[in-house]
Design a protein around this motif. Sequence first.
Motif, PDB file in Angstrom:
ATOM      1  N   ILE A 278      23.448  30.147 -59.204  1.00  0.00           N
ATOM      2  CA  ILE A 278      24.378  29.028 -59.133  1.00  0.00           C
ATOM      3  C   ILE A 278      25.066  28.864 -60.483  1.00  0.00           C
ATOM      4  O   ILE A 278      24.434  28.942 -61.543  1.00  0.00           O
ATOM      5  CB  ILE A 278      23.648  27.733 -58.738  1.00  0.00           C
ATOM      6  CG1 ILE A 278      23.144  27.837 -57.293  1.00  0.00           C
ATOM      7  CG2 ILE A 278      24.557  26.522 -58.888  1.00  0.00           C
ATOM      8  CD1 ILE A 278      22.385  26.619 -56.835  1.00  0.00           C
ATOM      9  N   GLY A 279      26.370  28.628 -60.462  1.00  0.00           N
ATOM     10  CA  GLY A 279      27.116  28.435 -61.695  1.00  0.00           C
ATOM     11  C   GLY A 279      26.853  27.080 -62.318  1.00  0.00           C
ATOM     12  O   GLY A 279      26.276  26.170 -61.696  1.00  0.00           O
ATOM     13  N   SER A 280      27.257  26.916 -63.549  1.00  0.00           N
ATOM     14  CA  SER A 280      27.090  25.648 -64.271  1.00  0.00           C
ATOM     15  C   SER A 280      28.189  24.674 -63.857  1.00  0.00           C
ATOM     16  O   SER A 280      29.323  25.084 -63.604  1.00  0.00           O
ATOM     17  CB  SER A 280      27.152  25.886 -65.782  1.00  0.00           C
ATOM     18  OG  SER A 280      26.138  26.790 -66.189  1.00  0.00           O
ATOM     19  N   PRO A 281      27.882  23.376 -63.793  1.00  0.00           N
ATOM     20  CA  PRO A 281      28.909  22.387 -63.434  1.00  0.00           C
ATOM     21  C   PRO A 281      30.079  22.430 -64.401  1.00  0.00           C
ATOM     22  O   PRO A 281      29.893  22.537 -65.613  1.00  0.00           O
ATOM     23  CB  PRO A 281      28.154  21.047 -63.517  1.00  0.00           C
ATOM     24  CG  PRO A 281      26.712  21.407 -63.360  1.00  0.00           C
ATOM     25  CD  PRO A 281      26.559  22.766 -63.979  1.00  0.00           C
ATOM     26  N   GLU A 282      31.291  22.334 -63.872  1.00  0.00           N
ATOM     27  CA  GLU A 282      32.479  22.396 -64.705  1.00  0.00           C
ATOM     28  C   GLU A 282      33.542  21.460 -64.160  1.00  0.00           C
ATOM     29  O   GLU A 282      33.530  21.090 -62.987  1.00  0.00           O
ATOM     30  CB  GLU A 282      33.031  23.820 -64.762  1.00  0.00           C
ATOM     31  CG  GLU A 282      33.392  24.393 -63.420  1.00  0.00           C
ATOM     32  CD  GLU A 282      33.819  25.838 -63.483  1.00  0.00           C
ATOM     33  OE1 GLU A 282      34.612  26.266 -62.629  1.00  0.00           O
ATOM     34  OE2 GLU A 282      33.352  26.553 -64.397  1.00  0.00           O
TER      35      GLU A 282
ATOM     36  N   VAL B  71      19.082  38.730 -61.774  1.00  0.00           N
ATOM     37  CA  VAL B  71      19.854  37.825 -60.922  1.00  0.00           C
ATOM     38  C   VAL B  71      19.962  36.443 -61.560  1.00  0.00           C
ATOM     39  O   VAL B  71      20.997  35.769 -61.454  1.00  0.00           O
ATOM     40  CB  VAL B  71      19.214  37.732 -59.519  1.00  0.00           C
ATOM     41  CG1 VAL B  71      20.002  36.774 -58.634  1.00  0.00           C
ATOM     42  CG2 VAL B  71      19.156  39.105 -58.867  1.00  0.00           C
ATOM     43  N   ARG B  72      18.943  36.006 -62.264  1.00  0.00           N
ATOM     44  CA  ARG B  72      18.985  34.699 -62.914  1.00  0.00           C
ATOM     45  C   ARG B  72      20.060  34.641 -64.001  1.00  0.00           C
ATOM     46  O   ARG B  72      20.596  33.583 -64.299  1.00  0.00           O
ATOM     47  CB  ARG B  72      17.613  34.359 -63.505  1.00  0.00           C
ATOM     48  CG  ARG B  72      17.483  32.917 -63.978  1.00  0.00           C
ATOM     49  CD  ARG B  72      16.101  32.645 -64.533  1.00  0.00           C
ATOM     50  NE  ARG B  72      15.068  32.798 -63.509  1.00  0.00           N
ATOM     51  CZ  ARG B  72      14.727  31.831 -62.675  1.00  0.00           C
ATOM     52  NH1 ARG B  72      15.337  30.659 -62.731  1.00  0.00           N
ATOM     53  NH2 ARG B  72      13.783  32.023 -61.773  1.00  0.00           N
ATOM     54  N   ARG B  73      20.363  35.786 -64.604  1.00  0.00           N
ATOM     55  CA  ARG B  73      21.408  35.812 -65.638  1.00  0.00           C
ATOM     56  C   ARG B  73      22.792  35.581 -65.043  1.00  0.00           C
ATOM     57  O   ARG B  73      23.701  35.147 -65.743  1.00  0.00           O
ATOM     58  CB  ARG B  73      21.407  37.152 -66.367  1.00  0.00           C
ATOM     59  CG  ARG B  73      20.212  37.399 -67.241  1.00  0.00           C
ATOM     60  CD  ARG B  73      20.551  38.474 -68.285  1.00  0.00           C
ATOM     61  NE  ARG B  73      21.119  39.660 -67.684  1.00  0.00           N
ATOM     62  CZ  ARG B  73      20.455  40.798 -67.466  1.00  0.00           C
ATOM     63  NH1 ARG B  73      19.161  40.861 -67.787  1.00  0.00           N
ATOM     64  NH2 ARG B  73      21.051  41.844 -66.941  1.00  0.00           N
TER      65      ARG B  73
ATOM     66  N   ARG C 119      11.681  32.315 -49.499  1.00  0.00           N
ATOM     67  CA  ARG C 119      10.363  32.130 -50.110  1.00  0.00           C
ATOM     68  C   ARG C 119      10.460  32.165 -51.630  1.00  0.00           C
ATOM     69  O   ARG C 119       9.833  31.360 -52.323  1.00  0.00           O
ATOM     70  CB  ARG C 119       9.411  33.217 -49.610  1.00  0.00           C
ATOM     71  CG  ARG C 119       8.945  33.011 -48.173  1.00  0.00           C
ATOM     72  CD  ARG C 119       8.095  34.169 -47.713  1.00  0.00           C
ATOM     73  NE  ARG C 119       7.575  33.939 -46.361  1.00  0.00           N
ATOM     74  CZ  ARG C 119       6.914  34.853 -45.663  1.00  0.00           C
ATOM     75  NH1 ARG C 119       6.724  36.077 -46.174  1.00  0.00           N
ATOM     76  NH2 ARG C 119       6.467  34.568 -44.441  1.00  0.00           N
ATOM     77  N   PHE C 120      11.262  33.080 -52.160  1.00  0.00           N
ATOM     78  CA  PHE C 120      11.415  33.140 -53.615  1.00  0.00           C
ATOM     79  C   PHE C 120      12.084  31.869 -54.137  1.00  0.00           C
ATOM     80  O   PHE C 120      11.663  31.297 -55.160  1.00  0.00           O
ATOM     81  CB  PHE C 120      12.254  34.356 -54.006  1.00  0.00           C
ATOM     82  CG  PHE C 120      12.652  34.357 -55.459  1.00  0.00           C
ATOM     83  CD1 PHE C 120      11.760  34.766 -56.440  1.00  0.00           C
ATOM     84  CD2 PHE C 120      13.914  33.931 -55.842  1.00  0.00           C
ATOM     85  CE1 PHE C 120      12.120  34.745 -57.775  1.00  0.00           C
ATOM     86  CE2 PHE C 120      14.282  33.921 -57.174  1.00  0.00           C
ATOM     87  CZ  PHE C 120      13.382  34.322 -58.144  1.00  0.00           C
ATOM     88  N   MET C 121      13.127  31.395 -53.452  1.00  0.00           N
ATOM     89  CA  MET C 121      13.812  30.187 -53.890  1.00  0.00           C
ATOM     90  C   MET C 121      12.901  28.975 -53.826  1.00  0.00           C
ATOM     91  O   MET C 121      12.953  28.092 -54.698  1.00  0.00           O
ATOM     92  CB  MET C 121      15.056  29.963 -53.030  1.00  0.00           C
ATOM     93  CG  MET C 121      16.133  31.038 -53.220  1.00  0.00           C
ATOM     94  SD  MET C 121      17.460  30.968 -51.985  1.00  0.00           S
ATOM     95  CE  MET C 121      18.151  29.360 -52.314  1.00  0.00           C
TER      96      MET C 121
ATOM     97  N   CYS D  15      17.262  23.888 -58.267  1.00  0.00           N
ATOM     98  CA  CYS D  15      17.766  25.063 -57.564  1.00  0.00           C
ATOM     99  C   CYS D  15      18.658  25.869 -58.505  1.00  0.00           C
ATOM    100  O   CYS D  15      19.710  25.383 -58.926  1.00  0.00           O
ATOM    101  CB  CYS D  15      18.549  24.654 -56.316  1.00  0.00           C
ATOM    102  SG  CYS D  15      17.571  23.805 -55.059  1.00  0.00           S
ATOM    103  N   TYR D  16      18.252  27.089 -58.812  1.00  0.00           N
ATOM    104  CA  TYR D  16      19.026  27.970 -59.671  1.00  0.00           C
ATOM    105  C   TYR D  16      19.738  29.068 -58.879  1.00  0.00           C
ATOM    106  O   TYR D  16      20.509  29.832 -59.455  1.00  0.00           O
ATOM    107  CB  TYR D  16      18.132  28.620 -60.723  1.00  0.00           C
ATOM    108  CG  TYR D  16      17.702  27.676 -61.816  1.00  0.00           C
ATOM    109  CD1 TYR D  16      18.502  27.466 -62.933  1.00  0.00           C
ATOM    110  CD2 TYR D  16      16.504  26.991 -61.724  1.00  0.00           C
ATOM    111  CE1 TYR D  16      18.113  26.599 -63.940  1.00  0.00           C
ATOM    112  CE2 TYR D  16      16.110  26.109 -62.724  1.00  0.00           C
ATOM    113  CZ  TYR D  16      16.916  25.918 -63.826  1.00  0.00           C
ATOM    114  OH  TYR D  16      16.525  25.047 -64.821  1.00  0.00           O
TER     115      TYR D  16
END
Length: 317
Positions: free
Chosen positions: A45-49, A196-198, A212-214, A224-225
């Motif tokens: 998920i992207g950062s809020p902007e 993927v987290r990057r 399951r991973f989430m 939630c990332y």
Amino acid sequence: MTSSPEWAKEVDFGQTSLHVTAPRTEVIDFTAPVIIVCTRIIIRIGSPEVDPWGFLLPFRPLVWGGILVGLVGVLGSIVLMTSLSLPEDMVKSTGWWWWERVVLGVWMLAMLVLFLSYTGNLMSLLAIRYIPMPIQSLEDIVASPVTVFLLEGGVILEALVTAEDGPMRDVADLQYKGRLELVLARNFTMKLDSHVRRGDHILITNDLMLRRFMAQDFSLKGKCYFYLAKAKLQPLMMAIAGPKGSPLIPSLSRRITRIIEAGLLDYWTKLLTPNITSCLNPPTKVAVRSSIGINNIWVTCGHALRTNLLCRKLLLS
């Protein structure tokens, strides 16, 4: 391993569910489907902007067009009326230029109402941050610079490679650009937690594993990332496998059907995997409460400039 007849002679049935495919049904038998999953894409998920065009959002395009037409109309009226050449004594005796004050007053009143409406809506919109989720389909993957992770030897990889055209063929061709990597199933969690987290990698596999991973990630971090793309690429049936003609298969099928009809499978899934539904529909907008800083001080400057211009107009009129 499931394509070898020798494997089917060594065991009574498989302990875990396997994807049901046509080549596998030729050498082994499957029970009734335990679960039907879909191939999904997991992305960071992207950062809020802040929306860079947010200053246009308080008014709809039709309102902006009406303001522009009104401004042109007022300017045109002023030019037209001032172009009229009347005798000076007539202007002084009849007060011909009273219309200037009327036009100015109506325009100032209209602008005051529009400005108050605009600033109120703009301040509300500045408190909203948009969370970017740009990748929602295979076409988005091809257009973006991300790298794709796929399960080595999986049915998803086979479907991509055998596709002759379309988006699936385009994703398969990413291997020639160095943007498609194959990973083993035991390394999925590691790849998700690192690459993927990057945000520069994505992973494509069945949604049960991804959910399951989430859920586990949400339980550990409380946030939630990741999100799942809207596109559901390929439905997959998963069932228990056994040797051809095994009498255990019909018996297991009846019991599996009863468990699914009773809703026990969904109940066990939620019981064993807490928060499994927490990140399925992450918000796309968040409200931010903060003091005015240097980034939004321009709003206060706009208020001051408007007040200054209003006072100047009143004095000149």
